[in-house]
Scaffold this active site. Sequence first.
Site, PDB file in Angstrom:
ATOM      1  N   ARG A 172      20.268   4.046 -56.817  1.00  0.00           N
ATOM      2  CA  ARG A 172      18.829   4.335 -57.229  1.00  0.00           C
ATOM      3  C   ARG A 172      18.416   3.058 -57.864  1.00  0.00           C
ATOM      4  O   ARG A 172      17.178   2.987 -57.755  1.00  0.00           O
ATOM      5  CB  ARG A 172      18.931   5.467 -58.268  1.00  0.00           C
ATOM      6  CG  ARG A 172      19.025   6.623 -57.631  1.00  0.00           C
ATOM      7  CD  ARG A 172      18.394   7.664 -58.442  1.00  0.00           C
ATOM      8  NE  ARG A 172      18.719   8.998 -57.923  1.00  0.00           N
ATOM      9  CZ  ARG A 172      19.404   9.942 -58.267  1.00  0.00           C
ATOM     10  NH1 ARG A 172      20.136   9.798 -59.347  1.00  0.00           N
ATOM     11  NH2 ARG A 172      19.564  10.836 -57.644  1.00  0.00           N
ATOM     12  N   PHE A 215      11.486  10.802 -52.523  1.00  0.00           N
ATOM     13  CA  PHE A 215      12.789  10.747 -52.111  1.00  0.00           C
ATOM     14  C   PHE A 215      13.741  10.304 -53.019  1.00  0.00           C
ATOM     15  O   PHE A 215      13.482   9.661 -54.452  1.00  0.00           O
ATOM     16  CB  PHE A 215      12.749   9.967 -50.797  1.00  0.00           C
ATOM     17  CG  PHE A 215      12.781   8.675 -50.716  1.00  0.00           C
ATOM     18  CD1 PHE A 215      12.500   7.742 -52.016  1.00  0.00           C
ATOM     19  CD2 PHE A 215      12.894   7.737 -49.712  1.00  0.00           C
ATOM     20  CE1 PHE A 215      12.278   6.218 -51.831  1.00  0.00           C
ATOM     21  CE2 PHE A 215      12.566   6.305 -49.366  1.00  0.00           C
ATOM     22  CZ  PHE A 215      12.361   5.710 -50.732  1.00  0.00           C
ATOM     23  N   GLU A 216      15.220  10.146 -52.620  1.00  0.00           N
ATOM     24  CA  GLU A 216      16.337   9.902 -53.611  1.00  0.00           C
ATOM     25  C   GLU A 216      16.241  10.587 -55.174  1.00  0.00           C
ATOM     26  O   GLU A 216      16.695   9.865 -56.026  1.00  0.00           O
ATOM     27  CB  GLU A 216      16.098   8.205 -54.008  1.00  0.00           C
ATOM     28  CG  GLU A 216      16.594   7.526 -52.755  1.00  0.00           C
ATOM     29  CD  GLU A 216      17.822   6.393 -53.204  1.00  0.00           C
ATOM     30  OE1 GLU A 216      18.328   6.561 -53.908  1.00  0.00           O
ATOM     31  OE2 GLU A 216      17.086   5.290 -52.691  1.00  0.00           O
ATOM     32  N   GLY A 217      15.849  11.814 -54.814  1.00  0.00           N
ATOM     33  CA  GLY A 217      15.724  12.587 -56.190  1.00  0.00           C
ATOM     34  C   GLY A 217      14.261  12.482 -56.606  1.00  0.00           C
ATOM     35  O   GLY A 217      13.862  11.689 -56.919  1.00  0.00           O
TER      36      GLY A 217
END
Lengths: 408, 577
Positions: free
Chosen positions: B259, B380-382
């Site tokens: 992240r 995205f990515e959480g």
Amino acid sequence: MRLSWARAFPLRLWGGCRGPKMRRVTGIEWAARPMCHSSSDAPEPPSDHGSQNTPRDEEQGGPAAFAAALEELERAPGRRLGRLELVAAALAAMPALGVARQLDAYNRLLRLLPRGPWVPRGPLHRLFAPFPRQQECGLQVLEQMERYGVMPDAETRFLLLAVFGPRSRPVRKCQRMLYWLPRMLHANPYPLPAQLPPPGLAAACLGLRRIANDPDARLSVYQQPQPEQGDNEGSTQPYIVGIQSAEQQELLARHGPEHPVFVEGPFPRPPPPRLFYYVLRGDPLPPHLREPPPDPERSLYYPLYLDLDLERGPWDDDEFDVNEVEEGPVFALCMAGTGDQRTLAKWIAGLQQTNPVLGQTPVIFRLGDGDSSAGSPGDGDALHLEGSRAAELEPPEVAWGRRAQGEG
Amino acid sequence: SRGTAEEVFPFPEISNEELQEINQFVGPVEKFFAEEVDSKKIDQDAKIPPETLKGLGDLGLFGMQIPEEYGGLGLSNTMYARLGEIISLDGSIAVTLAAHQAIGLKGILITGTDEQKAKYLPKLASGEHIAAFCLTEPGSGSDAASIQTRATLSEDGKHFLLNGSKVWISNGGLASVFTVFARTEIVEKDGQVKDKITAFIVERDFGGVTHGKPEDKLGIRGSNTCEVHFENTKVPVENVLGEVGGGFKVAMNILNSGRFSMGSASAGMIKKLIEMTAEHACTRKQFNKKLSEFGLIQEKFCFMAVKAYVMESMAYLTAGMMDRPGLPDCSVEAAMVKVFSSEGAWACVSEALQILGGLGYMKDYPYERYLRDSRILLIFEGTNEILRMYIALTGMQHAGKILTDKIKEIKKGNIGLAVQELVNKVRDSTGRKVDYGIMEERGGLVHPSLQESGKKLEENVYYFGTTVRGLLTRFGKTIVDEQLALKRVSDIVINLYAMTAAISRASRSISIGLRNHDHDVLLTNIFCTEAYFKNNYALAQLQKYADENLDDYIKKAAKQILEKRAYICSHPLDRTF
């Protein structure tokens, strides 16, 4: 490498109090030294400089000679006398050999100094300012680095710590340099490029851009130099380079043909390269001739001008400065090979193509205000002048009305 | 890592040799992106041309974090973040590369055995094979633990049969190596049979892997996103990543480690936008004045610069912390970087488009493409909401462990402790002077020019500590359900981390004497003052019976709306008689 007390006491506590026995070695001799015999202990005064060797040296190039000299010295360690003089001579020779800006050279020089014997042995020893001449030598190395803007790096600091010990003057100076030198190197918001162009057209372009300092300004070459390169001494056609931005064009158009403009110069621009520039400027317009109050119909969305009788209070006026002198607008800048009136007149002619108002505006040449080597302080120009009239400072209503009508 | 002072001050540096090395990488990559990447065409065709992919592979960008023995570049996190700044100039390419390496093959890198690494990494590093990460299903987006894909062990015990379908898989159409998460039955030690998630490396050649058509998206249109279906795919037992049933941990590790690069990627994009927009603002004239002379426009530029500065500081601080020897767990910090950067990028691109006005809205200019591309960053990515809960709850867990005993004692009615608490409260309300030692006279950690900001940070940290104690006392472990309070907590934490990163970087910048260090200090002071006030407001909202706390009203209004599933107010023109 620390000596025992018995051996150290007479000589070592305060550094070599005895004066230097060898004479100082000059730069060229120093460079030529490795060509002579190398394995002897004391640096004997090179009686025969090996004059036959010196030309060979110079051909090799300064940095190579310096590096070779250092290698010779590194290979022959154990010289206990004359080290300080060696370092001083090396420092003196460095600018001539062109290695003054290389950090590596300084590091190798510092490596020649002994590590350990010059470190004070405790707070009591430190109290008596030990090894003053040795520390001065270290300081000289660092001062030369500072003068040439060379940043000491971790290796320099390590060497200084090993040679002089912590809390010695060279180490303190190194710390200060590590703090202040980057700041000083970055302090100039308009740094010069590393490679300066040779004096001539290219240098003039660079200089003009730096003076104008406006990314929108347009640089125009009105006349190419003949011959192309080299100095313009006695050339038939000197270069003429001018710079003007769009705002300046508008200002000139609004200045109007009744008010004369002045060509003033040459003003020197001191830092290298040494250039002179000329300015086309006008006198500040009297208040009634400046911008009229904005048209209430200028903006569709919000009023640009509030119809109130309140002015900005004096305690809220941040832009007022007692020392500020009102100056007239500057319309264009120019640099030319020679500063005589004919050349500058050619510049005005070139400017006229983009500023047609110059055709009717009187142009007064006030040359010779700056330094010498300017043209005669001409007072009129046959091409443009219609009689030297001063600007009309009184507000004749006719003139104002005519101008207002002209602007529509 | 919970932010001890030694980790955060001084700002992590890389050595001169590493800096030279990374600058050597940066040059060719910048040139490639400037000359050979036509972002507009990629956006229009919704496809990245194969020549571009090949070019990226030649530059080695497909294997940035793969060790050199397997053919990759072997870059550290810091260098990866630096290259991410340039790659983010084109959103589709950035997402393709991120899906390939930050999540697609990270599983093999982190938890793969040596045989698995030797088998798959070389081809993945060169770009011959592309990887994808398959976790999301139609029924489970953020709720990853409810996936339905099944992997059953075959009779001979040598294969798993994979059945299921995954949706919204980046690189789904291009990839040949998938990291798939599926449910497997495990027999635990006590004989119970449970369903746990396992991670598999699945190759397309195993058969049964089909993909749907690429989705038509709002932004990052060049990235290939499609459904992937697995029908009786035979996965050999050697391809299990980690251990059978350990997929949850693998997924968490993968997601948490990729992240932080979003921070530097967003910062790179905003820096480019500032350049382009400033060029426009300084040339266009309205009302006879340049746009750059109007205060509202100047404010937008300052906003963009401050956000970019803080994003960079946070990203490189996190990367530096992760690069330290040992295996520090920087997942919370990475989540904070992601939340701040995604929201900051969205706001900044919006402002940049606003500066250009009508021109920004036209497809001829890249601003609308940047706007569409940056919208996905919040999702995205959480998703940002999930990550806020993660940040807040991880913090609560950590704080709770320390404070549980004390709070229990107070609740039991220990008089001595109660009196002490009362005294503390009185001292707090009469203005306590906080000093954590950051701002000492000599040997302080921060340069004296940043004194004000340092004091504000310390004050915020202290009052945040007391507020967290108060929250735990009030709610205990049911704070998990109080999302509005947790949201404020996480906002404060993100601001605190951002302030720390900015102060640390500015302090280093001014101590070393970098170019324009005074600008650094200026931006930091602006940001810290704003963040200080926002934090104070949020802290005030978190107190019990606070007037600023509108949570109850919000929940009530939401309940009424959701009951009727519509907007329930009467129309303003309605009459009663």
